[in-house]
Design a protein around this motif. Structure first.
Motif, PDB file in Angstrom:
ATOM      1  N   PRO A 116       0.840  -1.206   0.000  1.00 16.45           N
ATOM      2  CA  PRO A 116       0.000   0.000   0.000  1.00 16.45           C
ATOM      3  C   PRO A 116       0.870   1.249   0.000  1.00 16.45           C
ATOM      4  O   PRO A 116       1.786   1.377   0.816  1.00 16.45           O
ATOM      5  N   ARG A 117       0.578   2.162  -0.908  1.00 21.26           N
ATOM      6  CA  ARG A 117       1.424   3.344  -1.063  1.00 21.26           C
ATOM      7  C   ARG A 117       1.356   4.277   0.140  1.00 21.26           C
ATOM      8  O   ARG A 117       2.290   5.050   0.374  1.00 21.26           O
ATOM      9  N   SER A 161      -8.030  -6.172  15.584  1.00 29.24           N
ATOM     10  CA  SER A 161      -8.153  -4.768  15.179  1.00 29.24           C
ATOM     11  C   SER A 161      -8.472  -4.648  13.689  1.00 29.24           C
ATOM     12  O   SER A 161      -9.222  -3.759  13.278  1.00 29.24           O
ATOM     13  N   ILE A 162      -7.916  -5.536  12.862  1.00 26.97           N
ATOM     14  CA  ILE A 162      -8.253  -5.529  11.442  1.00 26.97           C
ATOM     15  C   ILE A 162      -9.669  -6.054  11.236  1.00 26.97           C
ATOM     16  O   ILE A 162     -10.422  -5.531  10.401  1.00 26.97           O
ATOM     17  N   ALA A 163     -10.060  -7.069  12.008  1.00 23.92           N
ATOM     18  CA  ALA A 163     -11.407  -7.630  11.883  1.00 23.92           C
ATOM     19  C   ALA A 163     -12.480  -6.594  12.209  1.00 23.92           C
ATOM     20  O   ALA A 163     -13.523  -6.542  11.545  1.00 23.92           O
ATOM     21  N   VAL A 164     -12.227  -5.775  13.219  1.00 23.92           N
ATOM     22  CA  VAL A 164     -13.196  -4.718  13.550  1.00 23.92           C
ATOM     23  C   VAL A 164     -13.371  -3.782  12.364  1.00 23.92           C
ATOM     24  O   VAL A 164     -14.499  -3.442  11.975  1.00 23.92           O
ATOM     25  N   GLN A 165     -12.267  -3.361  11.764  1.00 23.44           N
ATOM     26  CA  GLN A 165     -12.342  -2.422  10.645  1.00 23.44           C
ATOM     27  C   GLN A 165     -13.027  -3.040   9.430  1.00 23.44           C
ATOM     28  O   GLN A 165     -13.870  -2.397   8.781  1.00 23.44           O
ATOM     29  N   LEU A 166     -12.696  -4.290   9.116  1.00 24.99           N
ATOM     30  CA  LEU A 166     -13.327  -4.946   7.965  1.00 24.99           C
ATOM     31  C   LEU A 166     -14.799  -5.214   8.231  1.00 24.99           C
ATOM     32  O   LEU A 166     -15.629  -5.094   7.322  1.00 24.99           O
ATOM     33  N   GLY A 167     -15.131  -5.582   9.461  1.00 28.05           N
ATOM     34  CA  GLY A 167     -16.534  -5.811   9.792  1.00 28.05           C
ATOM     35  C   GLY A 167     -17.370  -4.554   9.608  1.00 28.05           C
ATOM     36  O   GLY A 167     -18.474  -4.595   9.054  1.00 28.05           O
ATOM     37  N   ARG A 168     -16.829  -3.425  10.041  1.00 31.21           N
ATOM     38  CA  ARG A 168     -17.549  -2.159   9.865  1.00 31.21           C
ATOM     39  C   ARG A 168     -17.664  -1.817   8.377  1.00 31.21           C
ATOM     40  O   ARG A 168     -18.703  -1.325   7.928  1.00 31.21           O
ATOM     41  N   TYR A 169     -16.621  -2.085   7.617  1.00 32.10           N
ATOM     42  CA  TYR A 169     -16.664  -1.822   6.177  1.00 32.10           C
ATOM     43  C   TYR A 169     -17.731  -2.663   5.497  1.00 32.10           C
ATOM     44  O   TYR A 169     -18.386  -2.207   4.546  1.00 32.10           O
ATOM     45  N   LEU A 170     -17.947  -3.873   5.991  1.00 34.05           N
ATOM     46  CA  LEU A 170     -18.984  -4.748   5.440  1.00 34.05           C
ATOM     47  C   LEU A 170     -20.388  -4.317   5.851  1.00 34.05           C
ATOM     48  O   LEU A 170     -21.373  -4.884   5.386  1.00 34.05           O
ATOM     49  N   GLY A 171     -20.465  -3.333   6.726  1.00 32.02           N
ATOM     50  CA  GLY A 171     -21.768  -2.832   7.154  1.00 32.02           C
ATOM     51  C   GLY A 171     -22.330  -3.516   8.373  1.00 32.02           C
ATOM     52  O   GLY A 171     -23.517  -3.378   8.685  1.00 32.02           O
ATOM     53  N   ALA A 172     -21.479  -4.246   9.087  1.00 33.72           N
ATOM     54  CA  ALA A 172     -21.923  -4.949  10.281  1.00 33.72           C
ATOM     55  C   ALA A 172     -21.726  -4.089  11.525  1.00 33.72           C
ATOM     56  O   ALA A 172     -20.903  -3.177  11.549  1.00 33.72           O
ATOM     57  N   ARG A 173     -22.488  -4.402  12.538  1.00 34.48           N
ATOM     58  CA  ARG A 173     -22.237  -3.873  13.874  1.00 34.48           C
ATOM     59  C   ARG A 173     -21.215  -4.782  14.526  1.00 34.48           C
ATOM     60  O   ARG A 173     -21.379  -6.007  14.519  1.00 34.48           O
ATOM     61  N   GLU A 260      -4.459 -12.686  -4.423  1.00 32.53           N
ATOM     62  CA  GLU A 260      -5.624 -11.860  -4.758  1.00 32.53           C
ATOM     63  C   GLU A 260      -6.220 -11.221  -3.510  1.00 32.53           C
ATOM     64  O   GLU A 260      -6.556 -10.031  -3.507  1.00 32.53           O
ATOM     65  N   ASP A 261      -6.363 -12.008  -2.433  1.00 37.39           N
ATOM     66  CA  ASP A 261      -6.865 -11.456  -1.181  1.00 37.39           C
ATOM     67  C   ASP A 261      -5.928 -10.387  -0.643  1.00 37.39           C
ATOM     68  O   ASP A 261      -6.368  -9.338  -0.135  1.00 37.39           O
ATOM     69  N   LEU A 262      -4.630 -10.629  -0.749  1.00 40.86           N
ATOM     70  CA  LEU A 262      -3.658  -9.668  -0.224  1.00 40.86           C
ATOM     71  C   LEU A 262      -3.678  -8.373  -1.019  1.00 40.86           C
ATOM     72  O   LEU A 262      -3.572  -7.275  -0.448  1.00 40.86           O
ATOM     73  N   LEU A 263      -3.858  -8.468  -2.325  1.00 40.13           N
ATOM     74  CA  LEU A 263      -3.969  -7.261  -3.138  1.00 40.13           C
ATOM     75  C   LEU A 263      -5.212  -6.473  -2.750  1.00 40.13           C
ATOM     76  O   LEU A 263      -5.180  -5.240  -2.681  1.00 40.13           O
ATOM     77  N   ARG A 264      -6.309  -7.164  -2.474  1.00 36.67           N
ATOM     78  CA  ARG A 264      -7.532  -6.479  -2.056  1.00 36.67           C
ATOM     79  C   ARG A 264      -7.304  -5.741  -0.741  1.00 36.67           C
ATOM     80  O   ARG A 264      -7.770  -4.605  -0.568  1.00 36.67           O
ATOM     81  N   LEU A 265      -6.571  -6.350   0.181  1.00 39.26           N
ATOM     82  CA  LEU A 265      -6.253  -5.687   1.441  1.00 39.26           C
ATOM     83  C   LEU A 265      -5.392  -4.459   1.212  1.00 39.26           C
ATOM     84  O   LEU A 265      -5.576  -3.425   1.865  1.00 39.26           O
ATOM     85  N   ALA A 269      -6.384  -0.678   2.250  1.00 46.75           N
ATOM     86  CA  ALA A 269      -5.509   0.189   3.041  1.00 46.75           C
ATOM     87  C   ALA A 269      -5.337   1.542   2.360  1.00 46.75           C
ATOM     88  O   ALA A 269      -5.378   2.595   3.003  1.00 46.75           O
ATOM     89  N   GLU A 270      -5.165   1.526   1.041  1.00 53.76           N
ATOM     90  CA  GLU A 270      -5.000   2.778   0.302  1.00 53.76           C
ATOM     91  C   GLU A 270      -6.276   3.607   0.307  1.00 53.76           C
ATOM     92  O   GLU A 270      -6.221   4.838   0.204  1.00 53.76           O
ATOM     93  N   GLN A 271      -7.416   2.956   0.450  1.00 52.53           N
ATOM     94  CA  GLN A 271      -8.698   3.668   0.524  1.00 52.53           C
ATOM     95  C   GLN A 271      -8.998   4.178   1.928  1.00 52.53           C
ATOM     96  O   GLN A 271      -9.997   4.855   2.143  1.00 52.53           O
ATOM     97  N   GLY A 272      -8.144   3.863   2.874  1.00 56.29           N
ATOM     98  CA  GLY A 272      -8.350   4.299   4.241  1.00 56.29           C
ATOM     99  C   GLY A 272      -9.308   3.434   5.032  1.00 56.29           C
ATOM    100  O   GLY A 272      -9.691   3.801   6.154  1.00 56.29           O
ATOM    101  N   VAL A 273      -9.691   2.298   4.481  1.00 59.64           N
ATOM    102  CA  VAL A 273     -10.613   1.385   5.174  1.00 59.64           C
ATOM    103  C   VAL A 273      -9.890   0.651   6.293  1.00 59.64           C
ATOM    104  O   VAL A 273     -10.441   0.433   7.373  1.00 59.64           O
ATOM    105  N   VAL A 274      -8.661   0.258   6.028  1.00 66.35           N
ATOM    106  CA  VAL A 274      -7.875  -0.537   6.974  1.00 66.35           C
ATOM    107  C   VAL A 274      -6.587   0.203   7.319  1.00 66.35           C
ATOM    108  O   VAL A 274      -5.885   0.680   6.425  1.00 66.35           O
TER     109      VAL A 274
END
Length: 315
Positions: A116-117, A161-173, A260-265, A269-274
């Motif tokens: 991630p840049r 800590s990553i799971a919390v961020q990804l869960g919120r990105y998925l729209g979960a509580r 592929e999964d790692l590239l998505r991560l 990260a570059e989008q500020g999600v993680v």
């Protein structure tokens, strides 16, 4: 080249800093100049022989699976990367030998993605293993959906800590267990913190009276047993630490390298999600101290080992 290695199973005292043989670069691998490597609990569990039944050691073993660095030389069959590319990797093979706590690592292409840049090398090194673990559990094993409630154990740790961020990105509580000193940290990630330990079930039911839709267990034992009783009807349970989870109808998950999964991560990260929180860094020669700190089990985010040295490739 300089590296950390061990010639027998044992505690941090078996780790030695010194010269090891230079890595050979296969056709499907690239030589990476290591800038930073993260420390993970699985590293010391391997070093102490707990994974001996599934991962054969080829001593001396260089530990470490997480890496960020710069491509020095691609293998003959590699078209994905060129010299000078900045990369991250979860460089796990099916045996223990050629790890990332070294000046250079020969990394199979299937384990790598572009760095991630917007992350430093230290932050980027802390992403692969924990990020892939959280991603593969939430997106695949639990298939979390928007509007669901997810319970994440050890929410202030590396995976949590990553799971919390990804869960919120998925729209979960996301409800996350953590010590009181880490509650503000978990809130900052978008989670709702609850204190772990005695009375956890009552505290979670106070937040989710109908039960939770999914549980991401990173602790095992009592936490796993409690979690099974907190599920809503049709709720799902996954654990990365305790294979007894299958007795409760859940799934045991072991992270796997996936470019592929790692590239998505990296993109997230570059989008500020993680983001990756690095709690402490150690130079390569003090890697044993980094593992001692990791084994205390109270790390917020990640501990990272930095690698310095000349810029020329080995050989």
């Amino acid at each position: 080249m300089k590296a950390i290695s061990y010639a027998r199973y044992g505690g941090p005292e078996v780790l030695e800093y010194g010269e090891v043989r230079e890595p050979r670069v296969g056709p499907d691998s690239v030589l990476v100049r290591v800038r930073a490597a993260a420390v993970n609990p699985v590293d010391w569990k391997c070093r102490e022989g707990y994974l001996d039944a599934v991962l054969e050691p080829v001593f001396p073993v260089v530990p470490g699976w997480d890496v960020s660095g710069v491509v020095v030389r691609p293998g003959a069959a590699v078209t994905e990367f060129r010299a000078g590319d900045e990369v991250i990797g979860y460089v796990r093979e099916d045996f223990l030998s050629r790890g990332t706590l070294a000046e250079y690592v020969a990394a199979p292409v299937r384990t790598l993605a572009r760095k991630p840049r917007n992350l430093s090398f230290e932050e980027a090194a802390g992403l692969p293993l924990v990020g892939l673990t959280a991603y593969q559990v939430l997106y695949k094993a639990l298939a979390v959906k928007r509007g669901e409630t997810v319970l994440v154990h050890a929410a202030a740790g590396g995976v949590g800590s990553i799971a919390v961020q990804l869960g919120r990105y998925l729209g979960a509580r996301v409800i996350g267990t953590a010590s009181e000193r880490n509650h503000d940290f978990v809130r900052g990630l978008g989670g709702e913190p609850v204190t772990y330990g005695e009375g956890l079930a009552e505290r979670v039911r106070g937040l989710a009276p109908e039960g939770v839709d999914a549980v991401f267990d990173t602790v095992g034992g009592d936490a796993l047993r409690t979690s099974a009783n907190l599920l809503a009807p049709e709720g799902r349970l996954a654990s990365i630490t305790d294979d007894d989870v299958v007795e409760y109808g859940g799934r045991y998950c072991f992270v796997r390298p996936d470019a592929e999964d790692l590239l998505r991560l990296s993109e997230l990260a570059e989008q500020g999600v993680v983001s990756v929180h690095v709690s402490e860094t150690f130079p390569l020669e003090r890697a044993a101290d980094a593992y001692r700190r990791n084994q205390e089990g109270r790390t917020r985010g990640k501990i990272v080992v930095t690698v310095a040295g000349d810029d020329g490739p080995p050989g």
